[in-house]
Design a protein around this motif. Structure first.
Motif, PDB file in Angstrom:
ATOM      1  N   GLU A  62       0.839  -1.196   0.000  1.00 10.52           N
ATOM      2  CA  GLU A  62       0.000   0.000   0.000  1.00 10.52           C
ATOM      3  C   GLU A  62       0.872   1.243   0.000  1.00 10.52           C
ATOM      4  OE1 GLU A  62      -2.482  -0.443   3.394  1.00 10.52           O
ATOM      5  OE2 GLU A  62      -3.532  -2.201   2.600  1.00 10.52           O
ATOM      6  N   ALA A  63       0.261   2.355  -0.392  1.00  8.07           N
ATOM      7  CA  ALA A  63       0.993   3.617  -0.467  1.00  8.07           C
ATOM      8  C   ALA A  63       1.575   3.977   0.899  1.00  8.07           C
ATOM      9  CB  ALA A  63       0.062   4.723  -0.945  1.00  8.07           C
ATOM     10  N   PHE A  64       2.764   4.549   0.865  1.00  5.07           N
ATOM     11  CA  PHE A  64       3.382   4.997   2.111  1.00  5.07           C
ATOM     12  C   PHE A  64       4.123   6.302   1.831  1.00  5.07           C
ATOM     13  CE2 PHE A  64       6.691   2.650   0.005  1.00  5.07           C
ATOM     14  CZ  PHE A  64       7.878   3.276   0.351  1.00  5.07           C
ATOM     15  N   GLY A  65       4.307   7.104   2.863  1.00  5.97           N
ATOM     16  CA  GLY A  65       4.994   8.377   2.720  1.00  5.97           C
ATOM     17  C   GLY A  65       6.490   8.193   2.607  1.00  5.97           C
ATOM     18  N   LEU A  66       7.119   8.972   1.753  1.00  7.71           N
ATOM     19  CA  LEU A  66       8.562   8.876   1.589  1.00  7.71           C
ATOM     20  C   LEU A  66       9.314   9.193   2.883  1.00  7.71           C
ATOM     21  CD1 LEU A  66       9.091  10.468  -1.936  1.00  7.71           C
ATOM     22  CD2 LEU A  66       9.257   8.057  -1.309  1.00  7.71           C
ATOM     23  N   GLN A  67       8.660   9.924   3.787  1.00  5.88           N
ATOM     24  CA  GLN A  67       9.307  10.240   5.055  1.00  5.88           C
ATOM     25  C   GLN A  67       9.634   8.985   5.852  1.00  5.88           C
ATOM     26  OE1 GLN A  67      10.284  13.242   5.500  1.00  5.88           O
ATOM     27  NE2 GLN A  67      11.252  12.912   7.499  1.00  5.88           N
ATOM     28  N   GLU A  68       8.896   7.879   5.578  1.00  8.98           N
ATOM     29  CA  GLU A  68       9.206   6.601   6.236  1.00  8.98           C
ATOM     30  C   GLU A  68      10.641   6.173   5.939  1.00  8.98           C
ATOM     31  OE1 GLU A  68       7.373   4.840   8.299  1.00  8.98           O
ATOM     32  OE2 GLU A  68       5.580   6.108   8.179  1.00  8.98           O
ATOM     33  N   LEU A  69      11.117   6.456   4.736  1.00  8.75           N
ATOM     34  CA  LEU A  69      12.481   6.079   4.370  1.00  8.75           C
ATOM     35  C   LEU A  69      13.497   6.953   5.089  1.00  8.75           C
ATOM     36  CD1 LEU A  69      12.020   5.587   0.515  1.00  8.75           C
ATOM     37  CD2 LEU A  69      11.788   3.896   2.338  1.00  8.75           C
ATOM     38  N   ALA A  70      13.182   8.245   5.206  1.00 16.97           N
ATOM     39  CA  ALA A  70      14.082   9.142   5.919  1.00 16.97           C
ATOM     40  C   ALA A  70      14.171   8.768   7.392  1.00 16.97           C
ATOM     41  CB  ALA A  70      13.601  10.585   5.761  1.00 16.97           C
ATOM     42  N   ARG A  71      13.019   8.472   7.979  1.00 16.10           N
ATOM     43  CA  ARG A  71      12.966   8.176   9.404  1.00 16.10           C
ATOM     44  C   ARG A  71      13.765   6.927   9.758  1.00 16.10           C
ATOM     45  NH1 ARG A  71       9.632   5.233  12.622  1.00 16.10           N
ATOM     46  NH2 ARG A  71       8.233   4.638  10.918  1.00 16.10           N
ATOM     47  N   ARG A  72      13.828   5.984   8.843  1.00 13.61           N
ATOM     48  CA  ARG A  72      14.518   4.719   9.124  1.00 13.61           C
ATOM     49  C   ARG A  72      16.004   4.756   8.749  1.00 13.61           C
ATOM     50  NH1 ARG A  72       9.146   3.169   8.218  1.00 13.61           N
ATOM     51  NH2 ARG A  72       8.465   1.303   9.374  1.00 13.61           N
ATOM     52  N   GLY A  73      16.488   5.890   8.248  1.00 13.72           N
ATOM     53  CA  GLY A  73      17.921   5.961   7.965  1.00 13.72           C
ATOM     54  C   GLY A  73      18.272   6.210   6.515  1.00 13.72           C
ATOM     55  N   SER A  74      17.525   7.102   5.842  1.00 12.67           N
ATOM     56  CA  SER A  74      17.830   7.464   4.445  1.00 12.67           C
ATOM     57  C   SER A  74      17.879   6.228   3.550  1.00 12.67           C
ATOM     58  CB  SER A  74      19.153   8.240   4.359  1.00 12.67           C
ATOM     59  OG  SER A  74      19.111   9.400   5.161  1.00 12.67           O
ATOM     60  N   LEU A  75      16.843   5.415   3.647  1.00  8.66           N
ATOM     61  CA  LEU A  75      16.795   4.160   2.898  1.00  8.66           C
ATOM     62  C   LEU A  75      16.448   4.398   1.432  1.00  8.66           C
ATOM     63  CD1 LEU A  75      14.884   1.941   5.492  1.00  8.66           C
ATOM     64  CD2 LEU A  75      17.357   2.320   5.271  1.00  8.66           C
ATOM     65  N   LYS A  76      16.714   3.385   0.634  1.00 10.13           N
ATOM     66  CA  LYS A  76      16.390   3.408  -0.791  1.00 10.13           C
ATOM     67  C   LYS A  76      15.468   2.217  -1.097  1.00 10.13           C
ATOM     68  CE  LYS A  76      20.800   3.446  -1.008  1.00 10.13           C
ATOM     69  NZ  LYS A  76      22.228   3.327  -1.390  1.00 10.13           N
ATOM     70  N   VAL A  77      14.523   2.444  -2.003  1.00  7.03           N
ATOM     71  CA  VAL A  77      13.576   1.402  -2.406  1.00  7.03           C
ATOM     72  C   VAL A  77      13.469   1.395  -3.920  1.00  7.03           C
ATOM     73  CG1 VAL A  77      11.191   0.579  -2.312  1.00  7.03           C
ATOM     74  CG2 VAL A  77      12.224   1.590  -0.278  1.00  7.03           C
ATOM     75  N   THR A  78      13.439   0.198  -4.502  1.00  7.04           N
ATOM     76  CA  THR A  78      13.204   0.079  -5.937  1.00  7.04           C
ATOM     77  C   THR A  78      12.239  -1.066  -6.191  1.00  7.04           C
ATOM     78  OG1 THR A  78      14.264  -0.163  -8.110  1.00  7.04           O
ATOM     79  CG2 THR A  78      15.192  -1.463  -6.315  1.00  7.04           C
ATOM     80  N   ARG A  79      11.467  -0.971  -7.279  1.00  7.07           N
ATOM     81  CA  ARG A  79      10.535  -2.037  -7.668  1.00  7.07           C
ATOM     82  C   ARG A  79      10.821  -2.426  -9.118  1.00  7.07           C
ATOM     83  NH1 ARG A  79       8.129  -5.904  -9.142  1.00  7.07           N
ATOM     84  NH2 ARG A  79       6.082  -6.626  -8.452  1.00  7.07           N
ATOM     85  N   PRO A  80      11.853  -3.267  -9.320  1.00  9.54           N
ATOM     86  CA  PRO A  80      12.237  -3.662 -10.680  1.00  9.54           C
ATOM     87  C   PRO A  80      11.412  -4.841 -11.182  1.00  9.54           C
ATOM     88  CG  PRO A  80      13.737  -4.640  -9.126  1.00  9.54           C
ATOM     89  CD  PRO A  80      12.733  -3.855  -8.310  1.00  9.54           C
ATOM     90  N   THR A  81      11.490  -5.088 -12.474  1.00 10.52           N
ATOM     91  CA  THR A  81      10.918  -6.300 -13.062  1.00 10.52           C
ATOM     92  C   THR A  81      11.952  -6.939 -13.988  1.00 10.52           C
ATOM     93  OG1 THR A  81       9.992  -5.341 -15.091  1.00 10.52           O
ATOM     94  CG2 THR A  81       8.642  -5.197 -13.095  1.00 10.52           C
ATOM     95  N   LEU A  82      11.866  -8.232 -14.121  1.00 11.18           N
ATOM     96  CA  LEU A  82      12.748  -8.941 -15.035  1.00 11.18           C
ATOM     97  C   LEU A  82      12.575  -8.434 -16.457  1.00 11.18           C
ATOM     98  CD1 LEU A  82      14.685 -11.258 -15.839  1.00 11.18           C
ATOM     99  CD2 LEU A  82      12.674 -12.745 -15.984  1.00 11.18           C
ATOM    100  N   PHE A  83      11.341  -8.151 -16.848  1.00 11.77           N
ATOM    101  CA  PHE A  83      11.074  -7.879 -18.253  1.00 11.77           C
ATOM    102  C   PHE A  83      11.637  -6.541 -18.708  1.00 11.77           C
ATOM    103  CE2 PHE A  83       8.039 -10.995 -16.740  1.00 11.77           C
ATOM    104  CZ  PHE A  83       8.400 -12.040 -17.582  1.00 11.77           C
TER     105      PHE A  83
END
Length: 324
Positions: free
Chosen positions: A245-266
């Motif tokens: 589900e949708a989440f605020g980007l601030q969640e990444l900052a709060r946890r330590g400047s995290l990075k997230v990606t959603r890749p696909t094989l294709f």
């Protein structure tokens, strides 16, 4: 005439029908391939249920191996009679024969069986891009991998071990954890009996992991973020438990400047050259013995509904193939 599994409406496993269909000649840039083995993957469920939309009626299945029967104009890397394998769009691999685009179909080395190839292409090239084309991962780094006893997971366990990467797996039973450990996982957490976040923190002396590889989705997403060290990378490559589900980007900052990606094989194999290179890397891993493809379930093509039921219930281990 060929036999093919199609859906005419989205829904459960019973919506799949085995029908007879005429297979024509390949057009420019296409081949006709006769399947010897077909791969079963969770992405097939997404198409069947409509999570990934299709124009109906449509075939299912993204992966297969067999013999090239004919090639269309402009196809130069394949010839009639060659052994070949693929993981590619569009869906339609659940068939005895099919005509399909040739660009993502690769020649199959003689030392790799049709069954191994059919079980390895989609899952194995997924592991290849997770470890080599998404974020830098070096020997000595630590990766958390969910569903470590599944088809992708067992390949990932072996791949990590072959490259000096510490892999912490999760699985849903002690038996599945034992299988992940036997295939190279450094640790495996039974998420049904242990809090995987607390256990990961314990195993990493409170530091967290460099990378999380998560094909489960909604059920593990936020816990996975909590397992990362600062500046760590979360690779969300599947959603077996449902979409995140949708989440605020601030969640990444709060946890330590995290990075997230959603890749696909294709996306990674869209280029013919990239697809060939990824497949060659996978075949080298298999040929060297660094990776063994575990085929733990085989079903005839007409039992595809039962195969889907077991896959969705998480009652499979390793890879599953269909035999035409």
């Amino acid at each position: 005439m060929a036999k093919q599994v199609i859906i005419e409406e989205f829904g459960g496993p019973r919506n799949m029908k085995l029908v007879e269909t005429e297979v024509g000649d390949p057009g420019p840039g296409e081949i006709r391939i006769r399947h010897e083995a077909i791969g079963l993957n969770f992405i097939d469920v997404y198409f069947r249920t409509g999570t990934y939309p299709l124009e109906l009626p449509h075939g299912l299945g993204m992966e297969g191996a067999g013999v090239v029967e004919a090639v269309g104009e402009g196809v130069t890397h394949l010839k009639p009679g060659m052994r070949a394998a693929y993981a590619a769009n569009p869906p339609g691999a659940y068939a005895t024969e099919r005509v399909m685009p040739a660009a993502q179909v690769v020649p199959l080395p003689d030392g790799i069986s049709f069954e191994t190839a059919a079980a390895a292409m989609l899952q194995g090239m997924t592991v290849e891009y997770l470890f080599h084309r998404t974020t830098p991962i070096n020997p000595g780094d630590t990766v958390l991998f969910h569903a470590a006893a599944g088809g992708v997971g067992l390949i990932a366990c072996q791949w990590a071990k072959s490259e000096g990467i510490t892999l912490i797996g999760t699985a849903g039973s002690d038996e599945k954890c034992h299988e992940a450990l036997a295939n190279g996982a450094s640790h495996c957490i039974n998420y049904r009996s242990d809090d995987f976040v607390a256990r990961v923190r314990e195993l990493t002396d409170g530091k967290g992991v460099d990378v999380v590889m998560d094909g489960v989705g909604k059920d593990t997403f936020f816990g996975s973020l909590d397992c990362l060290k600062p500046l760590g990378m979360m690779i969300s490559f599947g959603s077996a438990s449902g979409n995140v589900e949708a989440f605020g980007l601030q969640e990444l900052a709060r946890r330590g400047s995290l990075k997230v990606t959603r890749p696909t094989l294709f996306t990674h194999i869209a280029s013919h050259e990239s697809c060939m290179a990824m497949a060659a890397h996978l075949f080298d891993k298999i040929a060297s013995g660094a990776v063994t493809i575990h085929i733990d379930q085989r079903f005839p093509l007409d039992a595809v509904a039962e195969a889907h039921r077991l896959l969705e219930a998480r009652k499979t281990t390793g890879s599953t193939i269909l035999l035409p």
